[in-house]
Design a protein around this motif. Structure first.
Motif, PDB file in Angstrom:
ATOM      1  N   SER A  52       0.855  -1.181   0.000  1.00  0.00           N
ATOM      2  CA  SER A  52       0.000   0.000   0.000  1.00  0.00           C
ATOM      3  C   SER A  52       0.892   1.233   0.000  1.00  0.00           C
ATOM      4  CB  SER A  52      -0.912   0.022   1.233  1.00  0.00           C
ATOM      5  OG  SER A  52      -1.613   1.268   1.284  1.00  0.00           O
ATOM      6  N   PRO A  53       0.575   2.245  -0.840  1.00  0.00           N
ATOM      7  CA  PRO A  53       1.379   3.479  -0.854  1.00  0.00           C
ATOM      8  C   PRO A  53       1.120   4.344   0.375  1.00  0.00           C
ATOM      9  CG  PRO A  53      -0.495   3.698  -2.320  1.00  0.00           C
ATOM     10  CD  PRO A  53      -0.487   2.262  -1.844  1.00  0.00           C
ATOM     11  N   PHE A  54       0.125   3.978   1.163  1.00  0.00           N
ATOM     12  CA  PHE A  54      -0.238   4.768   2.337  1.00  0.00           C
ATOM     13  C   PHE A  54       0.346   4.138   3.608  1.00  0.00           C
ATOM     14  CE2 PHE A  54      -3.688   5.026  -0.776  1.00  0.00           C
ATOM     15  CZ  PHE A  54      -3.656   6.393  -1.065  1.00  0.00           C
ATOM     16  N   MET A  55       0.628   4.981   4.560  1.00  0.00           N
ATOM     17  CA  MET A  55       1.098   4.505   5.863  1.00  0.00           C
ATOM     18  C   MET A  55      -0.084   3.918   6.638  1.00  0.00           C
ATOM     19  SD  MET A  55       4.339   4.968   6.099  1.00  0.00           S
ATOM     20  CE  MET A  55       4.606   4.853   7.856  1.00  0.00           C
ATOM     21  N   LEU A  56       0.030   2.667   7.017  1.00  0.00           N
ATOM     22  CA  LEU A  56      -1.047   2.006   7.737  1.00  0.00           C
ATOM     23  C   LEU A  56      -0.655   1.815   9.200  1.00  0.00           C
ATOM     24  CD1 LEU A  56      -2.078  -0.765   5.153  1.00  0.00           C
ATOM     25  CD2 LEU A  56      -3.163   1.455   5.535  1.00  0.00           C
ATOM     26  N   GLU A  57      -1.529   2.223  10.092  1.00  0.00           N
ATOM     27  CA  GLU A  57      -1.278   2.055  11.514  1.00  0.00           C
ATOM     28  C   GLU A  57      -1.982   0.826  12.082  1.00  0.00           C
ATOM     29  OE1 GLU A  57      -2.330   5.589  13.541  1.00  0.00           O
ATOM     30  OE2 GLU A  57      -0.822   6.840  12.536  1.00  0.00           O
ATOM     31  N   TRP A  58      -2.698   0.110  11.233  1.00  0.00           N
ATOM     32  CA  TRP A  58      -3.439  -1.066  11.686  1.00  0.00           C
ATOM     33  C   TRP A  58      -2.486  -2.192  12.064  1.00  0.00           C
ATOM     34  CZ3 TRP A  58      -3.917  -5.913   9.031  1.00  0.00           C
ATOM     35  CH2 TRP A  58      -4.820  -6.809   9.638  1.00  0.00           C
ATOM     36  N   SER A  59      -2.728  -2.794  13.208  1.00  0.00           N
ATOM     37  CA  SER A  59      -1.914  -3.912  13.678  1.00  0.00           C
ATOM     38  C   SER A  59      -2.784  -5.159  13.773  1.00  0.00           C
ATOM     39  CB  SER A  59      -1.326  -3.595  15.056  1.00  0.00           C
ATOM     40  OG  SER A  59      -0.816  -4.771  15.667  1.00  0.00           O
ATOM     41  N   PRO A  60      -2.459  -6.210  13.021  1.00  0.00           N
ATOM     42  CA  PRO A  60      -3.281  -7.426  13.080  1.00  0.00           C
ATOM     43  C   PRO A  60      -3.300  -8.058  14.464  1.00  0.00           C
ATOM     44  CG  PRO A  60      -1.255  -7.830  11.861  1.00  0.00           C
ATOM     45  CD  PRO A  60      -1.339  -6.348  12.067  1.00  0.00           C
ATOM     46  N   GLY A  61      -2.174  -7.955  15.194  1.00  0.00           N
ATOM     47  CA  GLY A  61      -2.137  -8.508  16.538  1.00  0.00           C
ATOM     48  C   GLY A  61      -3.054  -7.769  17.487  1.00  0.00           C
ATOM     49  N   GLU A  62      -3.033  -6.444  17.414  1.00  0.00           N
ATOM     50  CA  GLU A  62      -3.910  -5.641  18.262  1.00  0.00           C
ATOM     51  C   GLU A  62      -5.372  -5.849  17.897  1.00  0.00           C
ATOM     52  OE1 GLU A  62      -2.690  -1.605  18.065  1.00  0.00           O
ATOM     53  OE2 GLU A  62      -0.716  -1.957  18.965  1.00  0.00           O
ATOM     54  N   ASP A  63      -5.627  -5.995  16.592  1.00  0.00           N
ATOM     55  CA  ASP A  63      -7.003  -6.239  16.145  1.00  0.00           C
ATOM     56  C   ASP A  63      -7.495  -7.584  16.666  1.00  0.00           C
ATOM     57  OD1 ASP A  63      -9.342  -5.498  14.374  1.00  0.00           O
ATOM     58  OD2 ASP A  63      -8.770  -7.406  13.456  1.00  0.00           O
ATOM     59  N   ALA A  64      -6.636  -8.597  16.631  1.00  0.00           N
ATOM     60  CA  ALA A  64      -7.007  -9.920  17.142  1.00  0.00           C
ATOM     61  C   ALA A  64      -7.341  -9.846  18.633  1.00  0.00           C
ATOM     62  CB  ALA A  64      -5.883 -10.918  16.896  1.00  0.00           C
ATOM     63  N   ARG A  65      -6.531  -9.094  19.381  1.00  0.00           N
ATOM     64  CA  ARG A  65      -6.790  -8.948  20.813  1.00  0.00           C
ATOM     65  C   ARG A  65      -8.104  -8.212  21.059  1.00  0.00           C
ATOM     66  NH1 ARG A  65      -4.110  -9.896  25.150  1.00  0.00           N
ATOM     67  NH2 ARG A  65      -2.190 -10.331  23.980  1.00  0.00           N
ATOM     68  N   PHE A  66      -8.351  -7.173  20.261  1.00  0.00           N
ATOM     69  CA  PHE A  66      -9.590  -6.411  20.412  1.00  0.00           C
ATOM     70  C   PHE A  66     -10.810  -7.300  20.139  1.00  0.00           C
ATOM     71  CE2 PHE A  66     -12.998  -3.980  18.338  1.00  0.00           C
ATOM     72  CZ  PHE A  66     -13.314  -3.081  19.344  1.00  0.00           C
ATOM     73  N   GLN A  67     -10.752  -8.089  19.050  1.00  0.00           N
ATOM     74  CA  GLN A  67     -11.860  -8.980  18.714  1.00  0.00           C
ATOM     75  C   GLN A  67     -12.093 -10.003  19.818  1.00  0.00           C
ATOM     76  OE1 GLN A  67     -13.881  -8.583  16.282  1.00  0.00           O
ATOM     77  NE2 GLN A  67     -12.770  -7.161  14.935  1.00  0.00           N
ATOM     78  N   LEU A  68     -11.014 -10.507  20.384  1.00  0.00           N
ATOM     79  CA  LEU A  68     -11.121 -11.493  21.460  1.00  0.00           C
ATOM     80  C   LEU A  68     -11.742 -10.882  22.706  1.00  0.00           C
ATOM     81  CD1 LEU A  68     -10.571 -14.237  22.714  1.00  0.00           C
ATOM     82  CD2 LEU A  68      -8.186 -13.557  23.042  1.00  0.00           C
ATOM     83  N   GLU A  69     -11.294  -9.698  23.060  1.00  0.00           N
ATOM     84  CA  GLU A  69     -11.829  -9.037  24.247  1.00  0.00           C
ATOM     85  C   GLU A  69     -13.294  -8.671  24.074  1.00  0.00           C
ATOM     86  OE1 GLU A  69      -9.142  -5.804  24.782  1.00  0.00           O
ATOM     87  OE2 GLU A  69      -7.623  -7.043  25.820  1.00  0.00           O
ATOM     88  N   GLU A  70     -13.665  -8.214  22.880  1.00  0.00           N
ATOM     89  CA  GLU A  70     -15.065  -7.866  22.625  1.00  0.00           C
ATOM     90  C   GLU A  70     -15.956  -9.104  22.658  1.00  0.00           C
ATOM     91  OE1 GLU A  70     -16.691  -4.701  21.968  1.00  0.00           O
ATOM     92  OE2 GLU A  70     -14.869  -4.307  23.141  1.00  0.00           O
ATOM     93  N   SER A  71     -15.489 -10.186  22.080  1.00  0.00           N
ATOM     94  CA  SER A  71     -16.266 -11.436  22.089  1.00  0.00           C
ATOM     95  C   SER A  71     -16.417 -11.955  23.516  1.00  0.00           C
ATOM     96  CB  SER A  71     -15.573 -12.493  21.225  1.00  0.00           C
ATOM     97  OG  SER A  71     -15.488 -12.076  19.874  1.00  0.00           O
ATOM     98  N   SER A  72     -15.347 -11.866  24.302  1.00  0.00           N
ATOM     99  CA  SER A  72     -15.401 -12.313  25.696  1.00  0.00           C
ATOM    100  C   SER A  72     -16.383 -11.473  26.497  1.00  0.00           C
ATOM    101  CB  SER A  72     -14.007 -12.223  26.333  1.00  0.00           C
ATOM    102  OG  SER A  72     -13.094 -13.073  25.670  1.00  0.00           O
ATOM    103  N   ARG A  73     -16.385 -10.170  26.242  1.00  0.00           N
ATOM    104  CA  ARG A  73     -17.311  -9.283  26.953  1.00  0.00           C
ATOM    105  C   ARG A  73     -18.762  -9.603  26.579  1.00  0.00           C
ATOM    106  NH1 ARG A  73     -15.040  -5.071  25.591  1.00  0.00           N
ATOM    107  NH2 ARG A  73     -13.692  -4.879  27.412  1.00  0.00           N
ATOM    108  N   GLU A  74     -18.981  -9.944  25.312  1.00  0.00           N
ATOM    109  CA  GLU A  74     -20.340 -10.273  24.874  1.00  0.00           C
ATOM    110  C   GLU A  74     -20.862 -11.533  25.560  1.00  0.00           C
ATOM    111  OE1 GLU A  74     -22.753 -11.473  20.759  1.00  0.00           O
ATOM    112  OE2 GLU A  74     -20.829 -10.427  20.635  1.00  0.00           O
ATOM    113  N   VAL A  75     -19.996 -12.520  25.751  1.00  0.00           N
ATOM    114  CA  VAL A  75     -20.415 -13.803  26.321  1.00  0.00           C
ATOM    115  C   VAL A  75     -20.424 -13.767  27.851  1.00  0.00           C
ATOM    116  CG1 VAL A  75     -19.795 -16.245  26.548  1.00  0.00           C
ATOM    117  CG2 VAL A  75     -19.695 -15.135  24.310  1.00  0.00           C
TER     118      VAL A  75
END
Length: 301
Positions: A52-75
């Motif tokens: 990508s020609p653009f600077m990306l600040e997205w981190s797959p590891g952080e996103d995975a942790r966020f998804q896990l924490e959100e799913s845990s909170r839902e359950v």
């Protein structure tokens, strides 16, 4: 709510933020509470190598942790129990989960994860886990709502007379005993798979009802020992003229869980997951537990 004894059994559940993985986490939570087990949710991520020609600040590891924490909170809500922990790991999802299954009593996965093709009923990760995991694997779909299952809904288990069929039956009986649920044991036959004893009488053609009755008698005889060890569980033994996957999928409509062995009779030696278990994992209406041949069938340890 678990009892006061220290949990010794470990349950692994894969969570990636998809609706089927949230359903898997809910099912794993219910299982862990029933069996006084520890529950570990694993979220696996890997680097996406795209330009990508653009600077990306997205981190797959952080996103995975966020998804896990959100799913845990839902359950679980805002307060996570002491017997539950969350782990984020970099790597191949299937490899990580299969490795984790070496020390687990059960591996729970959603039927479909991120990146699946729309036409597939079973995602590649769940299929690989069902084929190669060292523990039984429970596959849960997004629409599987355990709270809507009636109290008398049975655990349906397929039994074809193989050693792996015995493993599946033992696992199902132990699980049913914990839940106080009935068990329905199913064996099928077809014209191309008629029991050999009927081919031994030259000139005699048995009726379909006679063959079905004989298949059921054989089923009763071959399962008597295991069923007899679970006197507190209501067990129904059923024989039917049908293709095995077709019959089991039909009966899964009113079941709380369908249990199958990973391999049955007639499988090709190179296949890790038999055709019947594969079809059931892909098309059953309820969660499916696939029990490997070498598994110690004791979900109540």
């Amino acid at each position: 709510m678990q009892n006061s004894e220290e949990p010794t059994v470990l349950i692994i559940v894969a969570v990636d933020g998809t609706r089927s993985s949230v359903a898997a986490l809910q099912s794993a939570k219910n299982y862990a509470e029933t069996h006084n087990a520890r529950l570990r949710a694993i979220s696996v991520w890997s680097n996406v190598n795209t330009y990508s020609p653009f600077m990306l600040e997205w981190s797959p590891g952080e996103d995975a942790r966020f998804q896990l924490e959100e799913s845990s909170r839902e359950v679980f809500g805002d307060h996570l129990p002491a017997w539950y922990d969350q782990v984020v790991i970099e790597g191949s999802a299937a490899k990580v989960l299969i490795e984790a299954s070496k020390t687990a009593e059960l591996l729970v996965v959603g039927s479909r994860g991120h990146g699946g093709f729309a036409g597939l009923f079973l995602g590649s990760v769940s299929a690989q886990c069902a084929a190669h995991a060292h523990s039984p694997v429970m596959i849960v779909r997004e629409h599987n709502d355990l709270t809507a299952v009636s109290a008398d809904a049975p655990i349906v288990v397929g039994h074809d007379g193989s050693a792996n069929g015995d493993d599946a039956l033992e696992w199902a009986l132990n699980y049913a005993e914990k839940l106080g649920a009935p068990v329905e044991v199913v064996r099928t036959w077809s014209i191309d798979r008629i029991p050999p004893q009927f081919n031994e009488e030259f000139g005699y053609v048995p009726s379909f009802d006679e063959v079905t009755a004989r298949v059921r008698r054989d089923l009763i005889t071959e399962t008597a020992h295991r069923v007899g060890e679970h006197t507190g569980t209501t067990v129904t033994l059923v024989a039917a003229m049908s293709q095995p996957a077709e019959e089991l999928i039909k009966r899964s409509e009113n079941a709380r869980l369908l249990v199958v062995g990973s391999r049955g009779r007639g499988g090709f030696a190179g296949l890790m997951l038999g055709s019947v278990s594969s079809e059931c994992a892909s098309h059953a209406h309820c969660p499916v537990a696939v029990v490997p041949k070498s598994a110690a069938a004791h979900p109540d340890l």
